[in-house]
Enzyme design. Structure first.
Site, PDB file in Angstrom:
ATOM      1  N   SER A 113      34.429  40.918  44.049  1.00  0.00           N
ATOM      2  CA  SER A 113      34.225  42.361  44.008  1.00  0.00           C
ATOM      3  C   SER A 113      32.914  42.778  43.345  1.00  0.00           C
ATOM      4  O   SER A 113      31.864  42.408  43.819  1.00  0.00           O
ATOM      5  CB  SER A 113      35.428  42.994  43.322  1.00  0.00           C
ATOM      6  OG  SER A 113      35.427  44.360  43.560  1.00  0.00           O
ATOM      7  N   HIS A 114      32.997  43.510  42.229  1.00  0.00           N
ATOM      8  CA  HIS A 114      31.783  44.043  41.610  1.00  0.00           C
ATOM      9  C   HIS A 114      31.086  43.001  40.734  1.00  0.00           C
ATOM     10  O   HIS A 114      30.023  43.276  40.195  1.00  0.00           O
ATOM     11  CB  HIS A 114      32.129  45.273  40.777  1.00  0.00           C
ATOM     12  CG  HIS A 114      33.099  44.949  39.670  1.00  0.00           C
ATOM     13  ND1 HIS A 114      34.421  44.681  39.918  1.00  0.00           N
ATOM     14  CD2 HIS A 114      32.915  44.803  38.352  1.00  0.00           C
ATOM     15  CE1 HIS A 114      35.025  44.403  38.771  1.00  0.00           C
ATOM     16  NE2 HIS A 114      34.146  44.471  37.803  1.00  0.00           N
ATOM     17  N   ASP A 277      30.536  48.734  46.167  1.00  0.00           N
ATOM     18  CA  ASP A 277      30.460  47.483  45.408  1.00  0.00           C
ATOM     19  C   ASP A 277      30.419  46.263  46.323  1.00  0.00           C
ATOM     20  O   ASP A 277      30.307  46.385  47.542  1.00  0.00           O
ATOM     21  CB  ASP A 277      31.618  47.389  44.410  1.00  0.00           C
ATOM     22  CG  ASP A 277      32.958  47.163  45.090  1.00  0.00           C
ATOM     23  OD1 ASP A 277      33.107  47.601  46.246  1.00  0.00           O
ATOM     24  OD2 ASP A 277      33.851  46.552  44.473  1.00  0.00           O
ATOM     25  N   ASP A 279      32.574  44.134  47.549  1.00  0.00           N
ATOM     26  CA  ASP A 279      33.509  43.999  48.669  1.00  0.00           C
ATOM     27  C   ASP A 279      33.840  45.326  49.350  1.00  0.00           C
ATOM     28  O   ASP A 279      34.730  45.385  50.199  1.00  0.00           O
ATOM     29  CB  ASP A 279      34.795  43.291  48.213  1.00  0.00           C
ATOM     30  CG  ASP A 279      35.535  44.059  47.141  1.00  0.00           C
ATOM     31  OD1 ASP A 279      34.880  44.801  46.394  1.00  0.00           O
ATOM     32  OD2 ASP A 279      36.768  43.921  47.036  1.00  0.00           O
ATOM     33  N   ASP A 281      35.143  48.246  48.279  1.00  0.00           N
ATOM     34  CA  ASP A 281      36.291  49.110  47.998  1.00  0.00           C
ATOM     35  C   ASP A 281      36.001  50.169  46.940  1.00  0.00           C
ATOM     36  O   ASP A 281      36.807  51.057  46.720  1.00  0.00           O
ATOM     37  CB  ASP A 281      37.551  48.290  47.653  1.00  0.00           C
ATOM     38  CG  ASP A 281      37.351  47.338  46.503  1.00  0.00           C
ATOM     39  OD1 ASP A 281      36.234  47.292  45.948  1.00  0.00           O
ATOM     40  OD2 ASP A 281      38.317  46.626  46.153  1.00  0.00           O
ATOM     41  N   ARG A 282      34.847  50.063  46.269  1.00  0.00           N
ATOM     42  CA  ARG A 282      34.523  51.087  45.264  1.00  0.00           C
ATOM     43  C   ARG A 282      33.495  52.070  45.801  1.00  0.00           C
ATOM     44  O   ARG A 282      32.786  51.772  46.762  1.00  0.00           O
ATOM     45  CB  ARG A 282      33.925  50.439  44.016  1.00  0.00           C
ATOM     46  CG  ARG A 282      34.890  49.536  43.308  1.00  0.00           C
ATOM     47  CD  ARG A 282      34.300  49.092  41.994  1.00  0.00           C
ATOM     48  NE  ARG A 282      35.257  48.236  41.298  1.00  0.00           N
ATOM     49  CZ  ARG A 282      35.238  48.008  39.998  1.00  0.00           C
ATOM     50  NH1 ARG A 282      34.293  48.564  39.261  1.00  0.00           N
ATOM     51  NH2 ARG A 282      36.132  47.236  39.446  1.00  0.00           N
ATOM     52  N   LYS A 376      41.708  50.341  47.957  1.00  0.00           N
ATOM     53  CA  LYS A 376      40.752  51.422  47.768  1.00  0.00           C
ATOM     54  C   LYS A 376      39.619  51.236  48.767  1.00  0.00           C
ATOM     55  O   LYS A 376      39.446  50.145  49.305  1.00  0.00           O
ATOM     56  CB  LYS A 376      40.267  51.464  46.334  1.00  0.00           C
ATOM     57  CG  LYS A 376      39.710  50.168  45.769  1.00  0.00           C
ATOM     58  CD  LYS A 376      39.605  50.314  44.255  1.00  0.00           C
ATOM     59  CE  LYS A 376      38.752  49.246  43.623  1.00  0.00           C
ATOM     60  NZ  LYS A 376      39.490  48.073  43.186  1.00  0.00           N
TER      61      LYS A 376
HETATM   62  C1  VG1 Z   1      38.772  46.451  37.134  1.00  0.00           C
HETATM   63  C2  VG1 Z   1      39.036  47.939  37.120  1.00  0.00           C
HETATM   64  C3  VG1 Z   1      40.284  48.256  37.931  1.00  0.00           C
HETATM   65  C4  VG1 Z   1      40.125  47.699  39.353  1.00  0.00           C
HETATM   66  C5  VG1 Z   1      39.815  46.217  39.284  1.00  0.00           C
HETATM   67  C6  VG1 Z   1      39.537  45.617  40.639  1.00  0.00           C
HETATM   68  O1  VG1 Z   1      39.833  45.766  36.504  1.00  0.00           O
HETATM   69  O2  VG1 Z   1      39.171  48.416  35.804  1.00  0.00           O
HETATM   70  O3  VG1 Z   1      40.474  49.644  37.927  1.00  0.00           O
HETATM   71  O4  VG1 Z   1      41.297  47.905  40.091  1.00  0.00           O
HETATM   72  O5  VG1 Z   1      38.655  46.003  38.475  1.00  0.00           O
HETATM   73  O6  VG1 Z   1      38.521  46.298  41.294  1.00  0.00           O
HETATM   74  P1  VG1 Z   1      39.767  45.276  34.989  1.00  0.00           P
HETATM   75  O7  VG1 Z   1      41.040  44.533  34.747  1.00  0.00           O
HETATM   76  O8  VG1 Z   1      38.530  44.445  34.850  1.00  0.00           O
HETATM   77  O9  VG1 Z   1      39.638  46.510  34.151  1.00  0.00           O
HETATM   78  V1  VG1 Z   1      37.466  45.439  42.262  1.00  0.00           V
HETATM   79  O10 VG1 Z   1      36.567  46.570  43.169  1.00  0.00           O
HETATM   80  O11 VG1 Z   1      36.636  44.585  41.138  1.00  0.00           O
HETATM   81  O12 VG1 Z   1      38.485  44.524  43.213  1.00  0.00           O
HETATM   82 CO    CO Z   2      35.723  45.839  44.747  1.00  0.00          CO
END
Ligand code: VG1
Ligand code: CO
Length: 543
Positions: A113-114, A277, A279, A281-282, A376
């Site tokens: 992801s990010h 981001d 992948d 979804d953000r 998302k």
């Molecule tokens: C983070 C965010 C959470 C989100 C998750 C996955 O998790 O706070 O809101 O759902 O990333 O998003 P954490 O446990 O690091 O706070 V993604 O776009 O990274 O799949």
């Molecule tokens: Co993501």
């Protein structure tokens, strides 16, 4: 082509976090590491034989190699079919859509992801269930349990499958369908939004800048925004996915999308700016001279849902993760619908969406989405905003101003302290938890704490219980502070401190959020002893 059974031994620490298993790429590339985890997924879902799965990822380093391994393992274990994005690319929302549309038995998404990508950075694997959503805790627990006893896995020894050509091929008895990663997703978006109206807006001199941060949304944004909607060529920047995302963090926030922020704050700024981001979804939403926090954004989408075809008359309820600001609750109250409060992570919205209890959901971490899929969806949020702008012909700043006039402003910021020592972070949280029973009623820096608890959630649909989801302090006047540790990091611990304060005075709508939240920032440090315990006086990231 031979079927091989490879002996292996359990590898420690293959525990999925907030969103799948994320580790340094070199760890994933160690012998058996990926294979063990995939074999554990097969066990966790009761075997893959006869099943149809969707497969794709965000294009980061090792994405293509991992996809080939998964194809060979799926074929070896008797999967019926894999639907894979061309070149093993699929954004997370596009994968969720494909799983649903093709009635697949689930999907594997290759992404961290990010988190940054590359040989020295991060890789990840998530499993999504047949509803298209991230596996719930009960499934990830089964997968984790299985990782503890793996002693072999099956794989077919063969050459790489050609996944660069659209169409159907096979591997042993398994069918492989290579699909255009964008097409089905684009079709879905066309059913939700008024593309004609948005096209008119974009033809009327309205300018936009979409920064794909060298990640997966590039091809999607180019096809939809520039191709279907007629945004000027060049409106999408950094639109070619790179294995290392151009060495940046593909994280759409004011720190990592700094270039976009600079463009949007400049004198000749475009009317609308957005980023997504790794992948896809953000989302990050900006207007000329203004940044909209994700918490405000989801509230604004819900408040204006009547302007958007798919949501007109269809708002059954909304949901937000616990640390997300309560701006959305105020809108829900006004609409006369329920606002559910869930733990962090999209997986908790799945049941609410499946049961028709929620239509739009959001997280403060730039995640917004709806019942159109079970993840998302970054570009969805962008299109929703464009649809609102096209209908109202107001600017982003005007929409925000109008919203605050009606609902008040929930000033909000998240402070992240990254890569702190895991023991220090755990001790800090433990000390906070130990104080909880005495905090309520205390006055700190002039603000009275009305409630202090460790958030727990009882799923209203299946009754499952999730505890220790974050320490929450509520204060008089609608202020809150939430503390939790990240479940997506791969280095030490990340402490997230979520700060919120409600202001209803119309003369105080234009404050700098960090100034408006100065009291909360001080209280957070007093209560959690952040600076004395971590030695940090400033967070690494403020969103
Ligand atoms: C983070 C965010 C959470 C989100 C998750 C996955 O998790 O706070 O809101 O759902 O990333 O998003 P954490 O446990 O690091 O706070 V993604 O776009 O990274 O799949
Ligand atoms: Co993501």
């Amino acid at each position: 082509m031979t079927l091989e059974t490879i002996a292996s031994t359990p590898i420690e620490g293959q525990k999925p976090g907030t969103s799948g298993l994320r580790k340094k790429t070199h760890i994933f590339m160690q012998p058996h590491y990926l294979e063990n985890f995939i074999a554990a997924i097969w066990i966790g879902i009761g075997g893959v034989a006869g099943k149809i799965l969707v497969l794709g990822g965000d294009g980061r380093y090792f994405n293509d190699r991992a996809a080939q391994v998964i194809l060979r393992m799926a074929a070896a274990s008797g999967a019926k079919k894999i639907i894979i994005g061309q070149d093993a690319l699929l954004s997370t929302p596009a994968a969720s859509n494909l799983i649903r549309k093709r009635k697949a038995d689930g999907g594997i998404i290759l992404s961290a992801s990010h988190n940054p990508g590359g040989p020295e950075e991060d890789f990840g694997v998530k499993f999504n269930t047949p509803n298209g959503g991230p596996a719930p805790e009960e499934v990830t627990e089964r997968i984790f349990e299985a990782t503890k006893s793996i002693n072999s896995y099956e794989i077919i020894a063969t050459q790489d499958v050609d996944i660069s050509t659209l169409g159907t091929t096979s591997l042993a008895d398994m069918e492989i369908e290579v699909v255009d990663p964008v097409a089905d997703y684009q079709t879905l978006m066309e059913t939700l939004f008024d593309f004609d109206k948005i096209r008119d807006l974009l033809n009327s001199g309205f300018s936009l800048r979409f920064d794909a941060l060298h990640a997966i949304t590039g091809p999607y944004a180019t096809a939809i925004l520039e191709g279907a909607l007629g945004a000027a060529p060049g409106s999408v920047v950094n639109g070619i996915p790179l294995p290392d995302f151009g060495k940046g963090h593909p994280d759409p926030n004011p720190i990592w999308a700094k270039d976009l922020v600079e463009h949007m704050m400049a004198k000749d700024a475009p009317d609308f700016g957005a980023a997504s981001d790794g992948d896809g979804d953000r989302n990050m939403i900006m207007g000329s001279g203004i940044y909209i926090t994700p918490s405000d954004s989801v509230a604004i989408l819900a408040a204006n849902a009547e302007l958007v075809p798919a949501y007109r008359g269809n708002m059954t309820g909304v949901a937000r993760s616990m640390p997300t600001s309560r701006a959305l609750d105020r809108v829900a109250k006004d609409l006369g619908i329920e606002c559910y409060e869930t733990p962090t992570g999209w997986k908790f919205f799945g049941n609410l969406l499946d049961a028709g209890k929620a239509t739009i959901c959001g997280e403060e971490s730039a995640g917004t989405g709806s019942n159109h899929i079970r993840e998302k969806d970054g570009l969805w949020a962008v299109l929703f905003w464009l649809n609102i702008l096209a209908e109202t012909r107001l600017s982003v700043a005007e929409i925000m101003e109008k919203h605050c006039r009606q609902y008040g402003r929930n000033y909000y910021s998240r402070h992240d302290y990254e890569a702190i020592d895991t023991e220090v972070a755990n001790d800090l949280m433990q000390a906070l938890r130990a104080k909880l029973s005495t905090l309520a009623g205390e006055v700190i820096n002039g603000r009275k704490i009305t409630n202090a608890d460790d958030f727990a959630y009882d799923d209203p649909v299946d009754g499952s219980h999730s505890k220790n989801q974050g320490v929450c302090l509520e204060m008089e006047g609608g202020a809150r502070i939430v503390f939790r540790l990240s479940g997506t990091g791969t280095e030490g611990a990340t402490l997230r401190v979520y700060l919120e304060d409600l202001v209803e005075d119309p003369d105080r709508m234009d404050l700098d959020p960090q100034e408006a939240l100065a009291d909360m920032i001080a209280i957070a440090d007093t209560v959690a002893e952040i600076s004395s315990r971590t030695g940090r006086t400033e967070p690494d990231v403020r969103t």
